[in-house]
Design an enzyme around this catalytic site. Structure first.
Site, PDB file in Angstrom:
ATOM      1  N   PHE A   2      -4.626   2.712  -3.246  1.00 19.23           N
ATOM      2  CA  PHE A   2      -4.420   4.066  -2.740  1.00 19.23           C
ATOM      3  C   PHE A   2      -5.780   4.765  -2.623  1.00 19.23           C
ATOM      4  O   PHE A   2      -6.797   4.236  -3.070  1.00 19.23           O
ATOM      5  CB  PHE A   2      -3.497   4.850  -3.675  1.00 19.23           C
ATOM      6  CG  PHE A   2      -2.179   4.170  -3.914  1.00 19.23           C
ATOM      7  CD1 PHE A   2      -1.099   4.406  -3.096  1.00 19.23           C
ATOM      8  CD2 PHE A   2      -2.029   3.271  -4.970  1.00 19.23           C
ATOM      9  CE1 PHE A   2       0.113   3.761  -3.306  1.00 19.23           C
ATOM     10  CE2 PHE A   2      -0.826   2.621  -5.188  1.00 19.23           C
ATOM     11  CZ  PHE A   2       0.250   2.865  -4.361  1.00 19.23           C
ATOM     12  N   SER A  47       5.195   0.029  -2.051  1.00 16.69           N
ATOM     13  CA  SER A  47       4.627   0.783  -3.174  1.00 16.69           C
ATOM     14  C   SER A  47       4.364   2.222  -2.746  1.00 16.69           C
ATOM     15  O   SER A  47       3.800   2.467  -1.686  1.00 16.69           O
ATOM     16  CB  SER A  47       3.309   0.145  -3.623  1.00 16.69           C
ATOM     17  OG  SER A  47       3.526  -1.143  -4.167  1.00 16.69           O
ATOM     18  N   CYS A  54       1.774   3.722  -9.489  1.00 14.59           N
ATOM     19  CA  CYS A  54       2.246   2.864  -8.406  1.00 14.59           C
ATOM     20  C   CYS A  54       3.645   2.358  -8.748  1.00 14.59           C
ATOM     21  O   CYS A  54       3.824   1.618  -9.720  1.00 14.59           O
ATOM     22  CB  CYS A  54       1.282   1.694  -8.225  1.00 14.59           C
ATOM     23  SG  CYS A  54       1.800   0.502  -6.962  1.00 14.59           S
ATOM     24  N   THR A  56       7.650   0.885  -7.187  1.00 11.28           N
ATOM     25  CA  THR A  56       8.256   0.104  -6.110  1.00 11.28           C
ATOM     26  C   THR A  56       9.538   0.765  -5.626  1.00 11.28           C
ATOM     27  O   THR A  56      10.417   1.102  -6.434  1.00 11.28           O
ATOM     28  CB  THR A  56       8.567  -1.324  -6.602  1.00 11.28           C
ATOM     29  OG1 THR A  56       7.361  -1.947  -7.028  1.00 11.28           O
ATOM     30  CG2 THR A  56       9.194  -2.157  -5.490  1.00 11.28           C
ATOM     31  N   ALA A  70       9.609   1.450 -15.752  1.00  6.17           N
ATOM     32  CA  ALA A  70       9.712   0.592 -16.926  1.00  6.17           C
ATOM     33  C   ALA A  70       9.204   1.311 -18.173  1.00  6.17           C
ATOM     34  O   ALA A  70       8.471   2.301 -18.080  1.00  6.17           O
ATOM     35  CB  ALA A  70       8.916  -0.695 -16.695  1.00  6.17           C
ATOM     36  N   HIS A 108      -2.689   2.566 -11.388  1.00  3.85           N
ATOM     37  CA  HIS A 108      -2.479   2.075 -12.746  1.00  3.85           C
ATOM     38  C   HIS A 108      -2.999   3.144 -13.708  1.00  3.85           C
ATOM     39  O   HIS A 108      -4.193   3.203 -14.005  1.00  3.85           O
ATOM     40  CB  HIS A 108      -3.210   0.756 -12.966  1.00  3.85           C
ATOM     41  CG  HIS A 108      -2.766  -0.320 -12.031  1.00  3.85           C
ATOM     42  ND1 HIS A 108      -3.504  -1.456 -11.798  1.00  3.85           N
ATOM     43  CD2 HIS A 108      -1.651  -0.434 -11.249  1.00  3.85           C
ATOM     44  CE1 HIS A 108      -2.877  -2.231 -10.922  1.00  3.85           C
ATOM     45  NE2 HIS A 108      -1.750  -1.621 -10.582  1.00  3.85           N
ATOM     46  N   THR A 159     -13.307  15.399  -7.956  1.00  5.38           N
ATOM     47  CA  THR A 159     -14.683  15.254  -8.442  1.00  5.38           C
ATOM     48  C   THR A 159     -14.815  15.957  -9.792  1.00  5.38           C
ATOM     49  O   THR A 159     -14.401  17.102  -9.947  1.00  5.38           O
ATOM     50  CB  THR A 159     -15.674  15.866  -7.435  1.00  5.38           C
ATOM     51  OG1 THR A 159     -15.531  15.201  -6.181  1.00  5.38           O
ATOM     52  CG2 THR A 159     -17.104  15.700  -7.930  1.00  5.38           C
TER      53      THR A 159
END
Length: 242
Positions: A2, A47, A54, A56, A70, A108, A159
């Site tokens: 991404f 995704s 991320c 699904t 999960a 992640h 930033t």
């Protein structure tokens, strides 16, 4: 992959426990509505980055999509804090044919950070965050946070404007345009925000550690000591040790 450029803000419309055979126990199924603009080219299995995580797509229609979360994701992120009606930042996975903006975001999430102050600066907003104390299973994130470096907060590429290792804090500034495009500016002091640090820093750290024989700072100091001793030995041999 991404970019951290949020495309749309959706709304959580339903939350339900996942069957233990699907999630390994303790997972959730979440439906995110008001998402039509990012579903025009959607397929099951795609995704989508939801608040920086991320996830699904398991089902979708023209306005909403469903994802499974999960237990590991709940543990690492603020997704477990969701309630029906919550607003969430959304970004589709990067397509190969589009211009790359923001920075490389994996989706992640490393951990969550806490908002400790909000300060208006003209039409911009300064936010200060506190990084959690490191644990045995999760090291400190501070080595990867540098002034003017990148960070992804709830999936948004921003930033870094300041870092205090002593206070375990860092700051960002949201311009008016960014505040209108993401949900971060609406959060309050005490709210948790998902953070993903720049992956480049992680690769550099691992490469340096490998070069030092996996000994990290101790290995670096040992190599410096050895180099100094070699220089001193050469001077002693040449009779210039003064």
């Amino acid at each position: 992959m991404f970019t951290g450029l949020i495309e749309h803000v959706g709304i959580v419309s339903s939350i339900s426990p996942l069957d233990t055979t699907e999630s390994g126990g303790g997972g959730w199924s979440i439906t995110i509505a008001d998402s039509g603009p990012i579903l025009t080219d959607c397929s099951v299995g795609d995704s989508i980055c939801v608040n920086g995580a991320c996830l699904t797509v398991t089902e979708f229609d023209s306005d909403k999509f469903k994802v499974g979360i999960a237990p590991e994701t709940i543990d690492r992120t603020n997704l477990g804090d969701f309630k029906v009606g919550a607003r969430v930042n959304l970004e589709r996975a990067l397509a190969a044919h589009v211009r790359f903006g923001g920075h490389m975001v994996q989706g992640h999430v490393d951990d969550t950070v806490t908002i400790v102050s909000r300060e208006e600066d003209g039409n911009s907003l300064r936010l200060l965050f506190r990084v959690p104390e490191p644990t045995v299973s999760r090291g400190s994130l501070l080595p990867y946070l540098i002034e003017k470096g990148y960070v992804a907060l709830d999936g948004a590429s921003l930033t870094i404007t300041s870092v205090s290792d002593e206070d375990r804090t860092f700051g960002v500034m949201l311009i008016a345009h960014t505040q209108s495009k993401i949900d971060l500016g609406k959060k309050k002091v005490g709210d948790r925000v998902n953070i993903e640090v720049d992956m480049v820093g992680k690769y550099v750290e691992k490469a340096v550690q490998a070069a030092l024989g996996g000994q990290g700072a101790a290995g670096f100091r040992a190599q410096v000591d050895q180099a100094v001793e070699r220089v001193l030995a050469r001077r002693r041999t040449a009779g210039t040790d003064d």
